[in-house]
Design an enzyme around this catalytic site. Sequence first.
Site, short mmCIF file in Angstrom:
data_model
loop_
_atom_site.label_atom_id
_atom_site.label_comp_id
_atom_site.label_asym_id
_atom_site.label_seq_id
_atom_site.Cartn_x
_atom_site.Cartn_y
_atom_site.Cartn_z
N ASP A 223 59.89 58.74 42.65
CA ASP A 223 61.19 59.42 42.54
C ASP A 223 61.25 60.42 41.38
OD1 ASP A 223 61.77 57.79 44.64
OD2 ASP A 223 63.41 56.71 43.71
N ASP A 244 57.87 59.06 47.33
CA ASP A 244 59.16 59.74 47.56
C ASP A 244 59.50 60.66 46.39
OD1 ASP A 244 59.22 58.02 49.75
OD2 ASP A 244 60.51 56.57 48.77
#
Length: 407
Positions: A223, A244
Amino acid sequence: MPIKPVLTTLIALLSIILALYTIQLPSSRSLSSIATTIGALAKYSTFFGHKHHHHHHHHHHHHHYHHHEPIKCCEKWTSRLRHQYKTSLVLTVDLHGCGNFSNVQSAIDVVPDLSSSKTLIIVNSGSYREKVTVNENKTNLVIQGRGYQNTSIEWNDTAKSAGNTADSFSFVVFAANFTAYNISFKNNAPEPDPGEADAQAVALRIEGDQAAFYGCGFYGAQDTLLDDKGRHFFKECFIQGSIDFIFGNGRSLYQDCTINSIAKGNTSGVTGSITAQGRQSEDEQSGFSFVNCKIDGSGEILLGRAWGAYATVVFSNTYMSGIITPEGWNNWGDSTKEKTVTFGEHKCYGPGADYKERVLFGKQLTDSEASSFIDVSFIDGDEWLRHTNIVSEHTSKDIGDDLIGFY
């Protein structure tokens, strides 16, 4: 070594020493100004030459700073920059006190609220260890570093330490019309293992509309870049992470960027994913478009996972190294999303771009299907983007030449 070259070298050295003795030495004052100039030039040459030596910068030459009144030495320089950037206010940040401030947050705090004209903050080389917020009133702010490998803003929160993923940011922007040049945003929390709980660690969270990043770096693992909401432009940026690491519900165009995976390699398949786009419904105008980018690094990674049911991600004319898994995309464990996501590739190349084994919901787009994603109209940039690129007619080299008058 043969004797003759040794003798020649010794004679040459002696003659230089003699020559120095016969030349009248300059006064100590001019010597110190020569040293200061050489110091500035040495620092500057590392900026454009050997970028990887940036971690030495803030150890050198600060003993010369007391020879200068910072305001005095930069009057001419700031007026030139003010003209060049069309800004009303120029603030400077330097770790050693040769700017107006020694940390970035202090400079942001004095930016006029809801200003209709631009404020420029120039941040000298160094690692600024602070958690920074640009609140929604600090509109029209421009932050300029000395190169993304030289100037960084760093913190190390995780979802666990901050209470949630979104608040683990090192740098957050809530204000509209934010622009950054040549600076890095880092989250130094340790890289988690896939599936590890609460280890998400955001480097930059962007929630302001009409934001642009030129030549910036984003460093993290899981992230890294929370591209949360609003229209955003990333040009020639370096984005590093593992899982991600570009995620959120923004509407963003990534042009000429390097996407560097640090995902761990293992034998059991996928170890990371570049994107997790959050579009939840047909009505939401969000999505990530990557054009002329380069994907490289380590691990076995996906181009994207379907975080939102209508997740929208397109890669165009992008180099993909062999780290991209053959299937390419993932439905986040929910096959109903396969009917509603937009996962597209267009004219990509490299070993990871082979689409023979791609999942069926990952599409190879035609030119006409790709056309709405591949230029600035995707983010309505023709309306606002030219206002952010206030130095488009100057290369970063020219900006550097102006900066040297100050540092």
